[in-house]
Design a protein around this motif. Structure first.
Motif, PDB file in Angstrom:
ATOM      1  N   TYR A  24       0.886  -1.159   0.000  1.00  0.00           N
ATOM      2  CA  TYR A  24       0.000   0.000   0.000  1.00  0.00           C
ATOM      3  C   TYR A  24       0.926   1.210   0.000  1.00  0.00           C
ATOM      4  CZ  TYR A  24      -3.862   3.026   1.525  1.00  0.00           C
ATOM      5  OH  TYR A  24      -4.832   3.998   1.618  1.00  0.00           O
ATOM      6  N   LEU A  26       1.398   5.058  -0.471  1.00  0.00           N
ATOM      7  CA  LEU A  26       0.674   6.330  -0.500  1.00  0.00           C
ATOM      8  C   LEU A  26       1.093   7.160  -1.709  1.00  0.00           C
ATOM      9  CD1 LEU A  26       0.646   7.144   3.275  1.00  0.00           C
ATOM     10  CD2 LEU A  26      -1.347   6.922   1.797  1.00  0.00           C
ATOM     11  N   GLU A  28       0.416   6.178  -4.678  1.00  0.00           N
ATOM     12  CA  GLU A  28       0.596   5.205  -5.773  1.00  0.00           C
ATOM     13  C   GLU A  28       1.869   5.509  -6.561  1.00  0.00           C
ATOM     14  OE1 GLU A  28      -3.741   3.539  -6.744  1.00  0.00           O
ATOM     15  OE2 GLU A  28      -3.452   5.587  -7.486  1.00  0.00           O
ATOM     16  N   TYR A  32       3.001   1.668  -8.353  1.00  0.00           N
ATOM     17  CA  TYR A  32       2.089   0.854  -7.548  1.00  0.00           C
ATOM     18  C   TYR A  32       0.685   1.439  -7.582  1.00  0.00           C
ATOM     19  CZ  TYR A  32       6.095  -1.616  -5.680  1.00  0.00           C
ATOM     20  OH  TYR A  32       7.221  -2.379  -5.556  1.00  0.00           O
ATOM     21  N   SER A  33      -0.305   0.574  -7.443  1.00  0.00           N
ATOM     22  CA  SER A  33      -1.684   1.027  -7.251  1.00  0.00           C
ATOM     23  C   SER A  33      -2.171   0.460  -5.929  1.00  0.00           C
ATOM     24  CB  SER A  33      -2.584   0.577  -8.406  1.00  0.00           C
ATOM     25  OG  SER A  33      -2.586  -0.827  -8.512  1.00  0.00           O
ATOM     26  N   TYR A  34      -3.128   1.154  -5.325  1.00  0.00           N
ATOM     27  CA  TYR A  34      -3.615   0.714  -4.024  1.00  0.00           C
ATOM     28  C   TYR A  34      -4.234  -0.674  -4.126  1.00  0.00           C
ATOM     29  CZ  TYR A  34      -3.096   5.574  -2.556  1.00  0.00           C
ATOM     30  OH  TYR A  34      -2.595   6.812  -2.262  1.00  0.00           O
ATOM     31  N   THR A  36      -6.836  -3.528  -3.382  1.00  0.00           N
ATOM     32  CA  THR A  36      -8.248  -3.538  -2.997  1.00  0.00           C
ATOM     33  C   THR A  36      -8.612  -4.942  -2.539  1.00  0.00           C
ATOM     34  OG1 THR A  36      -9.029  -4.153  -5.203  1.00  0.00           O
ATOM     35  CG2 THR A  36      -8.806  -1.776  -4.732  1.00  0.00           C
ATOM     36  N   ILE A  70       2.938  -0.948   4.290  1.00  0.00           N
ATOM     37  CA  ILE A  70       2.400   0.382   4.034  1.00  0.00           C
ATOM     38  C   ILE A  70       3.586   1.337   3.926  1.00  0.00           C
ATOM     39  CG2 ILE A  70       0.934   2.239   4.896  1.00  0.00           C
ATOM     40  CD1 ILE A  70      -0.558   0.003   6.503  1.00  0.00           C
ATOM     41  N   LYS A  78      -3.227  10.839   1.196  1.00  0.00           N
ATOM     42  CA  LYS A  78      -4.498  10.473   1.823  1.00  0.00           C
ATOM     43  C   LYS A  78      -4.459  10.862   3.291  1.00  0.00           C
ATOM     44  CE  LYS A  78      -6.048   6.665  -1.026  1.00  0.00           C
ATOM     45  NZ  LYS A  78      -7.114   5.684  -0.981  1.00  0.00           N
ATOM     46  N   ILE A  83      -6.932   6.293   4.840  1.00  0.00           N
ATOM     47  CA  ILE A  83      -6.059   5.115   4.908  1.00  0.00           C
ATOM     48  C   ILE A  83      -6.720   4.024   5.743  1.00  0.00           C
ATOM     49  CG2 ILE A  83      -3.843   4.237   5.749  1.00  0.00           C
ATOM     50  CD1 ILE A  83      -2.753   7.139   5.177  1.00  0.00           C
ATOM     51  N   ASP A  86      -9.536   2.392   3.833  1.00  0.00           N
ATOM     52  CA  ASP A  86      -9.010   1.446   2.842  1.00  0.00           C
ATOM     53  C   ASP A  86      -8.566   0.149   3.507  1.00  0.00           C
ATOM     54  OD1 ASP A  86      -9.392   3.340   0.828  1.00  0.00           O
ATOM     55  OD2 ASP A  86      -7.246   3.823   0.648  1.00  0.00           O
TER      56      ASP A  86
END
Length: 103
Positions: A24, A26, A28, A32-34, A36, A70, A78, A83, A86
């Motif tokens: 994760y 911050l 991205e 990277y993408s968050y 899900t 993280i 965010k 956070i 998510d």
């Protein structure tokens, strides 16, 4: 980066930090993408390591755990509330896949 199996042949025990699914980051950053819950349900596998490397059941005996990481690459991306929201969706799926039992 050395292949996961190379470390196993040298007798190391491992901890999985699969950046493909479990980072994760911050903002991205760095491509990277968050993560899900849906993506983790679809793609998360306990035997999957970075770079789409997979271990078999015997090799998995050398794995001591898996980390969800993280990274605050862009700490202002965010709010803490965003956070936590998510993570409240993703971490239960992480525990289901990587955490063993629910006890």
């Amino acid at each position: 980066m050395a292949e996961v199996k190379e470390w196993l042949t040298k007798g190391y025990t491992l901890i999985n930090f699969c950046d493909n699914d479990l980072y994760y980051v911050l903002g991205e950053e760095a491509g990277y993408s968050y993560p899900t819950a849906e993506k983790l349900e679809r793609e998360g596998k306990i035997q999957k390591f970075s770079g789409q490397q997979y271990l078999n059941q015997e090799e998995m005996k050398a794995v001591r755990g898996t980390y969800f990481s993280i990274w605050a690459d862009n700490a202002a991306a965010k709010s803490v509330s965003e956070i936590l929201d998510d993570l409240s969706k993703v971490l239960p799926v992480f525990m289901k896949i990587y955490g063993g039992n629910d006890e």
